[in-house]
Design an enzyme around this catalytic site. Structure first.
Site: not given
Length: 342
Positions: A139, A11, A177, A76, A116
């Site tokens: 994550y 993305f 996604k 990535g 993130s």
């Protein structure tokens, strides 16, 4: 010298490659994993010099068999916040990033990587400080852990290293996604196929659809990457719009943009709900204790590092995105007629 973009068929990576092309840059080594083969479509209208599978690439890095690039944009990652294979996530997100960072430091190559907002978990303040952080899933933890490495190494860096904490990014080139695509993407397809969009009922003290996130258009996220390439200041930076906006605002913008394309007037939220164009569904029990009902990037450090460009609002960015999607999905401006509630 070349530019390396990992996650290049993904993305943010693909949008970054496209923007580099628009600046006349084509000497790009694209790194990705095309096990999901259709991701190639994100690069089909881009110009690159070479493509490497991510496993082959990191093996070459470890052998020092890659020519020194001008910069590495490391986009990535496994970005699935519901992933349960922690071993894979940590190897793919943390260990891979660490190896690439070490190589960039040895070769004195600027390193700009994707962190993130998942590092913040249920925080109420979203500032790049340890006290604000508490990831809710593996994550978020994988991103948090490498951020700690950068913090520990800041004083002794041999080349710039910049971590960008992406908030809720949306925009073109995210269809691969699947369930992890943005709410705007899913609302577009819901309205197209069913004539309505669905949001969660009230939760976490918020009224139905009033849970709030910091939604940032991918063009703005790419602009931040390019800023730090040209004006590197090592550190960790929030990459969001700096404003929390509701899911209702996203949904209403989707509905009204598609209605406008049909020559129909815009509606208020109350009118859209009354006509069954926006409906609320029960909050999933699987997300209890794992859901960020509010995020809002503190952009103080980003602005202090010299990034002064304005960020698009949900209304601006989502409307532009809907128009882009309609060029890719013929007939999208003619949603089904919803059943009336009750």
């Amino acid at each position: 010298m070349s530019i390396i973009v990992t996650g290049a068929a993904g993305f943010i990576g693909a949008n970054l490659v496209k923007r580099l092309n628009e600046r006349g840059v084509t000497d790009i080594v694209a790194v990705d994993n095309l096990t999901q083969a259709d991701k190639f479509r994100n690069l089909a209208d881009c110009e690159i010099a070479d493509y490497l599978d991510k496993t082959d690439f990191i093996a070459r890095v470890e052998r020092r068999a890659i020519a020194r690039p001008e910069v590495v944009f490391h986009q990535g990652a496994c970005s699935d916040t519901m992933a349960t294979d922690g071993r894979y996530v940590m190897d793919n997100n943390y260990r891979y990033t660490l190896a690439l960072f070490e190589w960039c430091q040895a070769e004195r190559v600027p390193f700009i990587y994707a962190s993130s907002a998942a590092t913040y978990g249920l925080a109420s303040v979203f500032r790049e400080e340890r006290a604000c952080e508490g990831p809710l899933n593996v994550y978020g933890y994988s991103k948090f852990l490498f951020d700690q490495v950068l913090r520990q190494r800041l004083a002794g860096l041999t080349a710039p290293a910049i971590g960008l904490r992406y908030f809720n990014v949306y925009g073109p080139r995210e269809s691969h996604k699947g369930r992890m695509a943005s709410v705007a993407f899913h609302h577009f397809h819901q309205f197209r196929s069913e004539g309505r969009v669905r949001l969660f009922e009230g939760s976490h003290g918020y009224a139905p659809g009033e849970q709030r996130r910091d939604f940032v258009h991918v063009d703005d996220a790419v602009a931040v990457n390019l800023h730090f390439w040209q004006h590197p200041v090592s550190g960790i930076y929030n990459t969001g719009s700096g404003r929390a906006q509701s899911f209702n605002e996203v949904a209403l913008t989707v509905v009204n943009t598609l209605r406008t394309e049909r020559g129909e007037p815009a509606l208020t939220l109350e009118q859209a709900v009354a006509q069954g164009l926006i409906e609320y569904v029960a909050f999933p029990r699987a997300l209890e204790g794992k859901y960020q009902a509010f995020t809002e990037a503190d952009l103080t450090r980003l602005r202090a590092a010299g990034f002064a460009a304005p960020m698009q609002t949900v209304q601006q960015g989502t409307a532009a995105y809907m128009r882009w999607l309609m060029t890719r999905f013929p007939g999208a401006g003619v949603p089904a007629t919803p059943a009336r509630p009750g």
